[in-house]
Design a protein around this motif. Structure first.
Motif, PDB file in Angstrom:
ATOM      1  N   GLU A 164       0.818  -1.206   0.000  1.00 55.92           N
ATOM      2  CA  GLU A 164       0.000   0.000   0.000  1.00 55.92           C
ATOM      3  C   GLU A 164       0.858   1.264   0.000  1.00 55.92           C
ATOM      4  O   GLU A 164       0.506   2.271  -0.613  1.00 55.92           O
ATOM      5  CB  GLU A 164      -0.918  -0.004   1.225  1.00 55.92           C
ATOM      6  N   GLU A 165       2.012   1.211   0.669  1.00 51.95           N
ATOM      7  CA  GLU A 165       2.879   2.399   0.722  1.00 51.95           C
ATOM      8  C   GLU A 165       3.390   2.766  -0.670  1.00 51.95           C
ATOM      9  O   GLU A 165       3.585   3.942  -0.989  1.00 51.95           O
ATOM     10  CB  GLU A 165       4.057   2.159   1.667  1.00 51.95           C
ATOM     11  N   HIS A 166       3.595   1.767  -1.524  1.00 53.77           N
ATOM     12  CA  HIS A 166       4.058   2.051  -2.880  1.00 53.77           C
ATOM     13  C   HIS A 166       2.955   2.708  -3.706  1.00 53.77           C
ATOM     14  O   HIS A 166       3.220   3.606  -4.510  1.00 53.77           O
ATOM     15  CB  HIS A 166       4.527   0.763  -3.555  1.00 53.77           C
ATOM     16  N   LYS A 167       1.730   2.271  -3.506  1.00 55.39           N
ATOM     17  CA  LYS A 167       0.605   2.887  -4.216  1.00 55.39           C
ATOM     18  C   LYS A 167       0.411   4.332  -3.756  1.00 55.39           C
ATOM     19  O   LYS A 167       0.101   5.217  -4.570  1.00 55.39           O
ATOM     20  CB  LYS A 167      -0.672   2.077  -3.986  1.00 55.39           C
ATOM     21  N   LEU A 168       0.585   4.561  -2.454  1.00 51.67           N
ATOM     22  CA  LEU A 168       0.471   5.929  -1.946  1.00 51.67           C
ATOM     23  C   LEU A 168       1.570   6.816  -2.510  1.00 51.67           C
ATOM     24  O   LEU A 168       1.351   8.004  -2.781  1.00 51.67           O
ATOM     25  CB  LEU A 168       0.524   5.913  -0.412  1.00 51.67           C
ATOM     26  N   PHE A 169       2.763   6.240  -2.696  1.00 56.48           N
ATOM     27  CA  PHE A 169       3.856   6.997  -3.304  1.00 56.48           C
ATOM     28  C   PHE A 169       3.482   7.431  -4.718  1.00 56.48           C
ATOM     29  O   PHE A 169       3.748   8.564  -5.131  1.00 56.48           O
ATOM     30  CB  PHE A 169       5.113   6.136  -3.317  1.00 56.48           C
TER      31      PHE A 169
END
Length: 475
Positions: free
Chosen positions: A275-280
């Motif tokens: 999820e952190e990569h999608k938020l990035f």
């Protein structure tokens, strides 16, 4: 005023050396010659016992290969102290001898680290990183736009080239060889190549010298690959650079290089994506389309975006809507870049994601098709040359044609550019061949609306005429 003292005859193998202690090492400027004639000087071993030079003295030290293995650790650290001395490189004649000696010393250290002939202990690694920090981590000179008020991107001929680069390059090369060294123990090295070191490296990406940014890109990428513990911190640090650039300054020289690092990083993301990569993607990469100077790094940005869609096709809808959010209104050059990127994204888009965003997408494409700037109109019409995009359009023609029909007809009736006129005719014919019956329905509806609009114009003109006549009678 520097003094030059020649020291050191090669010690015998039997002479023992105590392990070096950092606190006992002086921080004095020292110097050495590339080759010393030791036969003319008195024999004097290089040991910590006599390693306390006068601060005003520049020592001439022997080459590392000319001393016994037991003495190399001490001499290595003394040479690192030499390389900590800083010079004014704006004046090429000032301290020319000392500058040359420092250059030779750095070259020797690079060869030593690269060859691995002298295994570095923890104290040596600490002193090495300290020397690197002393040379690299500095205040960057004011950017050229701060002096001229220029908003544009610097031309290649006007690029700033740091006069200290001949020495800085050697320091960067030494750092790179240290990071790449197979002899390096990452457990030890991470104590010195720590978070503070990474943050200072990131600050240097704003350097105007492209040669420095190229080295920084390679080194940070290697650190990311070798130190897994630092990876989340590096990604977060790059995020913060992007946030400051997007929402505060809109000025930074190293966005392209940072995006090149991220292109490789994104390619290595495991699936399913965190999820952190999608938020990035949503919070940093997509908003990077907003700044005026996006053309300076758009190639790297579009590659990163395409990597996300290739990794997870479900992100295509988010990316397309993000592009539409930051779509330029008056910058035609920027709009052409967006259309190029849009085609790359659409090539990786599946039917389900395409259906979710087709209405706002083709409303914008309709405006681009009608652009008076012929390059924008041409680029938008070239999308119909892509087979995958045409397949997606054909599957959804009954939703798309009513949106795009009016822009096509306006181009056929009144666009000034003949090439755009010809491309519009080809697209129109493709829709006709896809579904002639539905095309005729859209054409009939368009003609009715056009006739109704013409009647409204006539009524409006008649009403104004009556008002003018009434005003004339009253006057």
């Amino acid at each position: 005023m520097f003094k030059i003292i020649k020291r050191g005859k090669k010690p015998t193998k039997g002479e023992a050396v105590e392990p070096p202690i950092p606190s006992s090492l002086p921080n004095a400027p020292v110097d050495h010659a590339s080759r010393i004639a030791t036969s003319a000087v008195a024999a004097q071993p290089v040991t910590l016992a006599n390693a306390t030079p006068d601060p005003s003295v520049v020592e001439v030290l022997p080459l590392l290969k000319e001393v016994a293995l037991s003495e190399r650790h001490v001499l290595f650290i003394r040479k690192l102290q030499i390389c900590c001395v800083k010079f004014d490189f704006l004046d090429t004649l000032k301290c020319a001898r000392q500058k040359e000696i420092k250059r030779q010393t750095l070259t020797e250290l690079i060869d030593l680290v690269q060859s691995g002939s002298c295994k570095m202990n923890e104290i040596m690694q600490e002193e090495l990183v300290r020397m690197i920090c002393a040379n690299l981590f500095r205040c960057l000179p004011p950017a050229s736009h701060e002096n001229t008020g220029s908003e544009g991107i610097e031309e290649e001929d006007d690029m700033y080239l740091d006069p200290a680069w001949p020495h800085l390059q050697l320091v960067y090369e030494l750092l790179l060889r240290y990071v790449l060294s197979t002899e390096m123990d990452t457990k030890v090295a991470k104590r010195y190549l720590d978070h503070s070191f990474v943050l200072k490296l990131l600050d240097l990406f704003d350097s105007e010298d492209p040669r420095e940014r190229e080295y920084l890109k390679t080194i940070l990428h290697r650190i990311y690959g070798k130190f897994m513990v630092h990876r989340p911190f590096i990604r977060n640090g790059i995020n913060n650079v992007f946030y400051r650039f997007i929402f505060e300054t809109e000025r930074h020289n190293g966005i392209g290089e940072l995006l090149e690092i991220l292109g490789s990083v994104i390619n290595g993301f495991a699936l399913p994506m965190k999820e952190e990569h999608k938020l990035f993607l949503i919070r940093a990469l997509i908003p990077l389309h907003k700044p005026k100077c996006v053309s300076a790094y758009h190639h790297q940005l579009s590659y990163c975006i395409a990597q996300f869609v290739e990794k997870d096709y479900r992100l295509a809808d988010i990316v397309i809507r993000g592009l539409l959010k930051y779509w330029p209104l008056t910058n035609c050059g920027k709009e052409v870049l967006f259309l190029n990127e849009l085609e790359e994204v659409l090539e990786g888009t599946q039917p389900a994601e395409f259906q979710r965003c087709l209405v706002p997408l083709f409303k914008q494409l309709g405006r681009s098709i009608n652009s008076p700037h012929f390059q924008v109109a041409e680029r938008a019409l070239f999308l119909w040359n892509n087979e995958h995009i045409v397949d997606l359009i054909a599957q959804n023609r009954r939703a798309i044609l009513p949106i795009i029909f009016a822009p096509l007809e306006r181009n056929m009736c009144g666009h000034w550019n003949q090439a755009v006129h010809g491309l519009t005719s080809n697209v129109r014919r493709m829709f006709l061949e896809m579904d002639s019956e539905f095309f005729e329905e859209c054409e009939k509806e368009y003609n009715e609306r056009a006739a109704g609009a013409s009647g409204l114009v006539e009524q409006r003109e008649l009403a104004w005429k009556k008002l003018e006549e009434a005003a004339a009678l009253v006057g």
